[in-house]
Design an enzyme around this catalytic site. Structure first.
Site, PDB file in Angstrom:
ATOM      1  N   LYS A  29     -48.626 -44.785   4.418  1.00 52.04           N
ATOM      2  CA  LYS A  29     -47.955 -44.698   3.106  1.00 52.04           C
ATOM      3  C   LYS A  29     -47.077 -43.458   3.033  1.00 52.04           C
ATOM      4  CE  LYS A  29     -51.991 -46.693   0.807  1.00 52.04           C
ATOM      5  NZ  LYS A  29     -53.089 -46.361  -0.112  1.00 52.04           N
ATOM      6  N   ARG A  89     -61.080 -43.106  26.383  1.00 45.47           N
ATOM      7  CA  ARG A  89     -62.060 -42.102  26.808  1.00 45.47           C
ATOM      8  C   ARG A  89     -62.228 -40.952  25.831  1.00 45.47           C
ATOM      9  NH1 ARG A  89     -60.544 -44.758  30.837  1.00 45.47           N
ATOM     10  NH2 ARG A  89     -58.544 -44.518  29.831  1.00 45.47           N
ATOM     11  N   THR A  90     -61.097 -40.349  25.446  1.00 47.97           N
ATOM     12  CA  THR A  90     -61.219 -39.123  24.655  1.00 47.97           C
ATOM     13  C   THR A  90     -61.927 -39.427  23.338  1.00 47.97           C
ATOM     14  OG1 THR A  90     -59.215 -38.295  25.693  1.00 47.97           O
ATOM     15  CG2 THR A  90     -59.952 -37.157  23.715  1.00 47.97           C
ATOM     16  N   HIS A 144     -53.954 -30.551  26.346  1.00 51.79           N
ATOM     17  CA  HIS A 144     -55.123 -31.425  26.207  1.00 51.79           C
ATOM     18  C   HIS A 144     -56.351 -30.618  26.677  1.00 51.79           C
ATOM     19  CE1 HIS A 144     -57.627 -34.836  25.960  1.00 51.79           C
ATOM     20  NE2 HIS A 144     -56.905 -35.738  26.601  1.00 51.79           N
ATOM     21  N   ARG A 182     -55.779 -36.187  17.604  1.00 49.63           N
ATOM     22  CA  ARG A 182     -54.773 -36.511  18.630  1.00 49.63           C
ATOM     23  C   ARG A 182     -53.544 -37.019  17.893  1.00 49.63           C
ATOM     24  NH1 ARG A 182     -55.403 -40.156  23.995  1.00 49.63           N
ATOM     25  NH2 ARG A 182     -56.272 -38.174  24.689  1.00 49.63           N
TER      26      ARG A 182
HETATM   27  C1  NCD Z   1     -54.713 -38.584  29.177  1.00 52.69           C
HETATM   28  C2  NCD Z   1     -53.973 -38.256  27.906  1.00 52.69           C
HETATM   29  O1  NCD Z   1     -54.150 -38.908  26.864  1.00 52.69           O
HETATM   30  O2  NCD Z   1     -53.197 -37.305  27.956  1.00 52.69           O
HETATM   31  N1  NCD Z   1     -55.805 -39.435  28.963  1.00 52.69           N
HETATM   32  C3  NCD Z   1     -56.986 -38.889  28.564  1.00 52.69           C
HETATM   33  O3  NCD Z   1     -57.081 -38.285  27.537  1.00 52.69           O
HETATM   34  N2  NCD Z   1     -58.017 -39.006  29.393  1.00 52.69           N
HETATM   35  C4  NCD Z   1     -53.838 -38.997  30.285  1.00 52.69           C
HETATM   36  C5  NCD Z   1     -52.891 -40.130  30.085  1.00 52.69           C
HETATM   37  O4  NCD Z   1     -52.806 -40.748  29.024  1.00 52.69           O
HETATM   38  O5  NCD Z   1     -52.182 -40.446  31.048  1.00 52.69           O
END
Ligand code: NCD
Length: 358
Positions: A83, A54-55, A132, A104
Site C-alpha cells: 500500500k 535458507r536464510t 550478508h 532482507r
Molecule cells: C545468498 C543471498 O541471498 O545472497 N543466499 C543465501 O542467503 N544463502 C546467495 C544467493 O542468492 O546467490
C-alpha cells in the site's frame, strides 16, 4: 551508541565477537538440548522483501529451537508495503511487537536504515548486493568445523564477485584473520567492487584477480562458488553474457587438493554440476545446516546482551549531496539523513559504502 546490539555489518564488532558466536554455535550443535528453552517467551520477526529459502527458514527454525516464537512476512505484496508504507513505519511498528527483527531487502543500506527507527535489535539478512553478515557467520562456522581454522587459508571466490553480497561480507571478515590469501575468479564485468579491494589492501592481504577457475583450482584450500545474481542486472542480455561462464564439475576437481572445501551460499543454479554433490569435498549442504546453529547463537547472544551496540551513523550530511548509488536506500527513503564519512574529495555513504565525488 545504539541502544541495541544490531548486526548490520560484522565489521562493526571485533573478531573476538565473531569468534564467540562461532564457539557458541559449536556448543549448541553439540548440546542442542541445553538451549531448547533459552529464548522462551521471546518473539523474532522476519521481514523478507526478497526471496529466500535458507536464510529465512534457518532463522525461523533457530528461534523455534531456542523455544521462542516467530512472526513476519516473506512477500511484501501481502503486507502494507504494497500500500506504499515506507521502511521506517514498517520497522517501527513490527519492532514494537518483536524482541528482534531480521530483515532482507533489495536496497543496499536498508538494514542500517531500518535500525535507525527500530525499537529492538536489527539483524541484516541481506541488503541488496551489499552485505550478508549472517551468511558469513555461517561460513566461518563451516570453515572452523571443516578446516579447523580461520587463518592461513588460500580461498578462491568464483562467479559474481560484483553483486554477491555473501562474497563482500566474507572477504571483509576473512581478511581480518592472519595469512589468508584470496584468489578472485571472475570475468572483468563481475569483478570485486573497488571498495572491498581497498579493504584488502588496507589490511595488507594478498589477493589476485584471475579469469580461469581451471588454472587456480590446484592451489586452493577453499573454493567459494557463487550464483550469478540475475536479479541485480539491468538487462536480461547482460545476464545472458555472464551466466554459465563458471561451472564446477568433476573434471575440474581432478587437479584440486584432496582436502579442498567446496562452499556455496546456495541457491545453486548451474555453477556446480549435480554430480559434484557426492564428492566428499562438497560442503555446501552441510554449510546450510551450520547456518541454523550459527543463527541460534546469534539470536541468543543478541537477546541476552544488555550492553549498547555499535553507533549507526558517525559521519555527517553535506548540503545537497546524495549517494551516487541509485540503488542506495537513501535515494528512495527520502526522510533518511544522507550521512557520509569524509575521505579526501570523496564521501563514503554510511549506508551502502558507495563513494560519491564532491
Ligand atoms: C545468498 C543471498 O541471498 O545472497 N543466499 C543465501 O542467503 N544463502 C546467495 C544467493 O542468492 O546467490
Amino acid at each position: 551508541m545504539s541502544k541495541y546490539v544490531n548486526l548490520i555489518d560484522l565489521s562493526d564488532y571485533p573478531t573476538e565477537w565473531w569468534n564467540k558466536i562461532v564457539s557458541l554455535a559449536q556448543d549448541i550443535k553439540d548440546n542442542p538440548g541445553r538451549y531448547s528453552e533459552s529464548c522462551k517467551g521471546k518473539i523474532m520477526a522476519t521481514l523478507f522483501y526478497e526471496p529466500s529459502t535458507r536464510t529465512q527458514m534457518s532463522f525461523q527454525t533457530a528461534m523455534l529451537r531456542l523455544g521462542g516464537s516467530i512472526i513476519g512476512f516473506d512477500n511484501p505484496s501481502t503486507s502494507s508495503v504494497s500500500k506504499g508504507e515506507n521502511l521506517k513505519d514498517t520497522t517501527k511498528i513490527v519492532s514494537s511487537y518483536a524482541d528482534v527483527l531480521v530483515i532482507r531487502n533489495p536496497q543496499p543500506g536498508s538494514a542500517k536504515a531500518a535500525a535507525l527507527s527500530a525499537d529492538c535489535p536489527i539483524i541484516n539478512a541481506g541488503d541488496g548486493g551489499h552485505l550478508h553478515p549472517t551468511q558469513t557467520l555461517t561460513d566461518l562456522l563451516t570453515l572452523k568445523e571443516e578446516k579447523g581454522r580461520l587463518d592461513n587459508l588460500t580461498i578462491g571466490l568464483c562467479g559474481d564477485l560484483k553483486n554477491g553480497r555473501t562474497v563482500h561480507s566474507l572477504l571483509k571478515a576473512m581478511s581480518s584473520y592472519p595469512d589468508n590469501k584470496f584468489v578472485l575468479i571472475s570475468t572483468e564485468e563481475l569483478s570485486l567492487p573497488s571498495y572491498i579491494k581497498d579493504i584488502l589492501d588496507a589490511k595488507g592481504c594478498s589477493y589476485r584477480e584471475v579469469y580461469s577457475l581451471e588454472d587456480a583450482i590446484a592451489e586452493l584450500d577453499v573454493l567459494y562458488m557463487t550464483r550469478i545474481q540475475k536479479e541485480r542486472f539491468s538487462s536480461e542480455e547482460e545476464y545472458e553474457q555472464q551466466k554459465n561462464v563458471y561451472v564446477l564439475d568433476r573434471k575440474k576437481l581432478i587437479n584440486a587438493k584432496r582436502d579442498l572445501v567446496i562452499m556455496h551460499p546456495l541457491p545453486r543454479v548451474d555453477e556446480i554440476t549435480v554430480d559434484v554433490d557426492d564428492d566428499p569435498r562438497a560442503m555446501y549442504f552441510k554449510q546450510a545446516k551450520y547456518g541454523m546453529y550459527v543463527r541460534m547463537a546469534l539470536i541468543l547472544s543478541i537477546l541476552s546482551n544488555s550492553c549498547a551496540g555499535a553507533e549507526l551513523l558517525i559521519g555527517k550530511c553535506h548540503d545537497g549531496v546524495r549517494c551516487s548509488n541509485p540503488k542506495c536506500v537513501t535515494n528512495s527513503e527520502e526522510y533518511l539523513p544522507k550521512s557520509f564519512i569524509g575521505n579526501g574529495d570523496t564521501l563514503v555513504c554510511e549506508y551502502c559504502d558507495e563513494r560519491t565525488l564532491i
